[in-house]
Design a protein around this motif. Structure first.
Motif: not given
Ligand SMILES: *Cc1c(COP(=O)(O)O)cnc(C)c1O
Length: 227
Positions: A118-132
């Motif tokens: 089946a197609p691979i399930n993905v999530c986009i990782q988001v940097n919510v804290s803004g730490e570099l």
């Protein structure tokens, strides 16, 4: 009962209890057991306690366990930083990737996903804290990457993932998880169809569930402190 089985039961009870408080169905929160650094024998103990979804951060380490446990019906989720030279192994052996943070990785996963799966399930990782130091795209970049991922045939964009800045301050924990929820809502208002918020770990899963997590990723509270 083994220690891992008892820990799993305690984690499930935490999920159950916060869901009851919120009036959320307990099965609206998936439990991903993060087995990185732990041997296949530890994973087998968790399987014995009816756990089926496992998260891994390192490709080679994960492949060894996937091979060792191939006789079980398991869902393997890749949750660590992913380099382009490792995408093929991930596309062939995992059902989810939580840590997509650029189009190149998404394109490679889609191109390398075997037709028989089946197609691979993905999530986009988001940097919510803004730490570099943190992986993930900036909140402002999530929509354009989501639109690009949505065009890839062998890939199914499911949602967003974040690892917030660690804090014991419950208000701050919730604030960071709320950012991810708001981004998901905004993306859905812009035509995306996301059903997954992968957020919350051993020390902050209650805050994540309050803010709408649909999958928590729990290592330490199940397997113990990593060495
Ligand atoms: C290690 C890890 C976890 C689990 O963290 P714990 O604090 O051990 O529960 C969750 N998510 C990611 C991405 C990880 O790398």
């Amino acid at each position: 009962m083994t220690l891992i089985a008892a820990n799993l039961q305690a984690v499930r009870a935490r999920i159950f209890s916060i869901c009851a408080e919120l009036g959320r169905a307990p099965d609206s929160v998936g439990l991903l057991a993060v087995s990185k650094t732990w041997p296949a024998s530890s994973v087998a103990e968790a399987i014995g306690a009816d756990q089926r979804m496992f998260g891994e951060n390192y490709v080679q380490e994960a492949l060894d366990k996937i091979v060792a446990l191939a006789s079980h019906q398991l869902d393997w989720h890749f949750i660590g930083p992913l380099q382009s030279n490792k995408t093929r192994s991930v596309a062939e052996n995992f059902s989810w990737v939580h840590s997509v943070e650029n189009l190149k990785i998404a394109q490679r996963l889609a191109a390398q996903r075997p037709e028989a799966l089946a197609p691979i399930n993905v999530c986009i990782q988001v940097n919510v804290s803004g730490e570099l130091s943190k992986s993930g795209v900036a909140p402002e970049a999530a929509l354009s990457l989501a639109r690009e991922c949505a065009t890839l045939q062998r890939l199914r964009l499911r949602g967003l993932m974040t690892i917030p800045a660690p804090t014991d301050d419950k208000t701050l924990q919730r604030k960071q998880f709320a950012i991810l929820r708001e981004i998901k809502d905004a993306l859905n208002q812009n035509g995306m169809n996301l059903d997954t918020l992968s957020m919350g770990m051993s020390h902050d899963m209650e805050a994540a569930i309050i803010e709408g997590a649909t999958m928590v990723r729990v290592g330490t509270a199940i397997f113990g402190e990593r060495q």
